[in-house]
Design a protein around this motif. Structure first.
Motif: not given
Length: 746
Positions: A283-308
């Motif tokens: 819905g926003v394309g690449n105009a991503v907000s900090r709140e949406q970036m935090e959603e992605d960071m939360a997904l990465i952390k929950e997954l247990g990933a150590n690299s991106v």
């Protein structure tokens, strides 16, 4: 000072509307599969300056604007930017007046051969998609126009055992007369200042500085285990006091990579459990907000990933900073992707994109490598490409000698290719079992590469399958787009990676689905569906929890298949995803099975009664603490048709369009190619510029011309297409076409 509000915007020949930044004019059509509009967008805003404002040096800062952007002040063109993913600044003082001034930005994402990327499997959104600021600097200040973010480059380096160096480099700009001053550098941990150093200067118009300090036994940055950061404070002072200061986070870390033993972070072995991420959100394309970036960071952390892998371009600086803070190692890269441009200006463009990436992101501890190319041989491999990649790798190493150079190759690059000797790390994008061969082809390819090139550190930089959570199957197979096949594919890959000690690590493609305007696949248009999570972040596909079971230390249990709600067979496989030690499965309140032989993906065979069935799983950790999950499944009479993917154009499948040609009776005698005539070594697009050549191309590829990928095929040679297993072009067909092309003089 943020100036994100108060903008008006319009596309060419359309009415104005009021908008806020970040903004893209392709937020809908860049993800919907309708024809994505590419052209000029016009942004306007008034700026008001007082007389005292102009006593300072004023800069306009554009976080990023794609693909080309031109800045106008009061109708005058003052700057043009062609780095679509990097921040840039413009000095305003000589162009503004006291009172109201009109700021205009014209942003253009029209295709051009002068700017990379040229072609890729993601949407080339247009717009001003990161913050816009005004910066007011005193007359003595850091350099705002050197291409960096802060005007200071901070690096840490291990010296002898227990001793480290902190270096800060930059340049002081003096807009007034020469004056005495000083640069003070202090290093602080979370509690105290641990070292500081001051150097005296006579500040001329431009005064470079480089300050080194030594520290003994610092608290190390240990990735996700302990991402400890220090604060480096840099102050510029004159006799009038502190003029400007910067605070930059840094960590003490050393990365060593051995092609036989893997990666070591400060001496501790780690395997990269990575995800790839696009800056893209539903819905926003690449105009991503900090709140949406935090959603992605939360997904990465929950997954247990150590690299991106932040692909395929420079991302918002906020996300790199969050990776520093969370201990997520970063593969950073520029969009030197898919195909070369014939325009020499593009060579300068991609080098400038790399320069800005390193200057603007080099202070981030989390970044361990710079990616110089991604699948640049998709249209064919030749000496020109080799020269370009070699040049890019060397240039990157000049800019940052302390980080690794890296590349991501398409699978068709031979293990012994010279390309694999041009960067320090080599990644392959491998889709065995999806675009070609069987899923177990992955294991064979990894071992073959390591046998052929035992001195080259190897990663898998992409792997994955398009998955629509609507689709399900009792017998999952390639191209059914089901969640069940994504589980099988992922489990095979994750096992292969973990079993190989020499293997450095991998990046699943992708964390989330993302916009790809030319796609029409797997029941959705305009999206690449290889994500573990949907583009709107609302659905975590079953495979997300499989990765969590392999990587996360957080105990959990999850029943897969909850969207496979209606089951028409009595015998069913129940899949449990977990990192626990013991599992008990219940069906309709009755205990069916118990096991302490738990894999990340454990399967049970059960009988379902007609109608509603309650499935419950209980899991237990080493301390016998209980975790549980439950789902409802329905046994029905007939198969649920909505679970099955039905291709739109069965007769125009890429794989079998050539079958209508009689190749058995064709003349298979090899011919000598005359370079004065067209051949399979020329790009399809170039051949089509000749009327007779176009007839031949359409004769053999006519059924493909309306396919979304035909535009990509036109920039490829027929020889290169013949190497791509997913197209399945027989050698005999290439020979037949060559005999016809060799009759047409260039």
């Amino acid at each position: 000072m943020l100036i994100n509000d108060g903008w008006s915007f319009h596309k060419e020949n359309e009415a104005e509307e009021n908008i806020s930044i970040p903004h893209t004019y392709n937020s809908a059509d860049g993800q919907s599969g309708t024809s994505m509009w590419r052209g000029k967008g016009y942004y306007k805003r008034e700026l008001v300056f007082r007389e005292e404002d102009r006593e300072k040096t004023i800069y306009l800062e554009i976080g990023a604007a794609a693909m080309r952007s031109t800045v106008y002040i009061n109708g005058k063109n003052i700057y043009e930017n062609t780095c679509p993913y990097a921040m840039y600044r413009v000095a305003l003082n000589e162009h503004i007046t006291e009172g109201i001034n009109l700021l205009e930005l014209v942003v253009d994402n029209t295709a051009t051969d002068a700017i990379y990327p040229q072609m890729a499997d993601f949407s080339f959104y247009g717009g001003i998609y990161r913050d816009v600021k005004l910066v007011y600097a005193p007359k003595v200040h850091f350099d705002y126009l050197d291409g960096s973010r802060s005007g200071v480059q901070v690096r840490t380096k291990k010296l002898d055992e227990g001793k480290w160096e902190v270096k800060a480099e930059g340049c002081v700009i003096n807009e007034g007369s020469m004056c005495a001053g000083q640069v003070k550098i202090s290093l602080a941990d979370k509690e105290n200042i641990v070292s500081e150093k001051t150097i005296q200067f006579s500040f001329a118009e431009k005064t470079p500085f480089s300050v080194q300090q030594e520290i003994s036994d610092p608290h190390l940055w240990m990735g996700t285990e302990d991402p400890y950061l220090y604060q480096v404070r840099i102050e510029i002072s004159t006799e009038e006091g502190c003029m400007e200061e910067r605070e930059i986070q840094t960590g003490f870390r050393e990365i060593e990579i051995d092609p036989e033993r893997g990666m070591f972070l400060n001496g501790k072995h780690i395997k990269l459990h990575g995800v790839a991420r696009h800056q893209d959100f539903g819905g926003v394309g690449n105009a991503v907000s900090r709140e949406q970036m935090e959603e992605d960071m939360a997904l990465i952390k929950e997954l247990g990933a150590n690299s991106v892998r932040l692909s395929h371009y420079q991302h918002d600086d906020y996300f790199y900073r969050r990776c520093d803070e969370e201990g997520i190692l970063v593969w950073a890269e520029v969009p030197f992707i898919s195909i070369l441009s014939d325009n020499k200006k593009a060579d300068e463009n991609i080098r400038e994109q790399m320069r800005r990436l390193i200057l603007q992101c080099g202070n981030h501890t989390s970044i361990y490598c710079w990616g110089v190319q991604n699948e640049i041989t998709i249209a064919g491999e030749n000496t020109e490409i080799h020269a370009n990649v070699e040049s890019m790798a060397a240039y990157t190493k000049e800019l940052d000698a302390d980080r690794y150079t890296a590349e991501a190759n398409i699978y068709s690059v031979a293990n012994e290719s010279a390309l694999n000797r041009m960067t320090e790390l080599v990644g392959y994008n491998l889709y065995y079992g999806w675009y070609y061969d069987e899923i177990t082809g992955l294991q064979k390819r990894l071992d073959e590469f390591h046998a052929a090139c035992p001195d080259i550190p190897l990663l898998v930089t992409e792997y994955g399958v398009d998955t629509n959570p609507q689709y399900h199957s009792y017998q999952p197979k390639t191209k059914d787009y089901s969640e069940e096949f994504q589980l099988l594919f992922s489990d095979n890959a994750l096992k292969a990676f973990e079993e190989r000690e020499y293997f450095i690590g991998s990046y699943v493609w992708n964390l989330c689905d993302f916009g790809s305007a030319s796609r029409d696949e797997g029941g959705k248009q305009g999206q690449n569906q290889k994500g573990l999570v949907t583009i709107d972040r609302k659905i975590k596909k079953d495979a997300y929890y499989l990765y969590k079971a392999y990587w996360s230390k957080e105990c959990f249990v999850k029943l897969a298949g909850s969207r496979f709600l209606n089951r028409h067979l009595e015998e069913n496989t129940i899949t449990v995803l977990s990192n626990l030690n013991r599992l008990i499965l219940y069906v309709n309140g009755q205990k069916i099975a118990e096991t302490d032989n738990v894999d990340p993906m454990t399967q049970f065979s059960v009988q379902l009664q007609m109608g509603k069935n309650e499935i419950t799983v209980k899991g237990f950790d080493k301390e016998n603490r209980e975790y549980a999950d439950a789902q409802i499944l329905y046994r029905v009479e007939n198969p649920e048709k909505s679970y099955e993917y039905v291709p739109k154009e069965q007769g125009k499948n890429v794989i079998n369009w050539f079958e209508k040609f009689d190749l058995e009776s064709a003349d298979k005698e090899e011919i000598v190619i005359d370079s004065n005539f067209y051949s399979s070594g020329d790009k399809l697009g170039d051949i089509m510029k000749n009327p007779d050549g176009e007839k031949i191309v359409l004769k053999y590829f006519g059924e493909m011309k309306d396919h979304p990928k035909f535009g990509m095929m036109k920039v490829m040679t027929l020889d290169a297409m013949g190497k791509l297993k997913n197209l399945g072009i027989p050698k005999e067909l290439i020979l037949v076409i060559n005999k016809e092309l060799q009759k047409i003089k260039k």
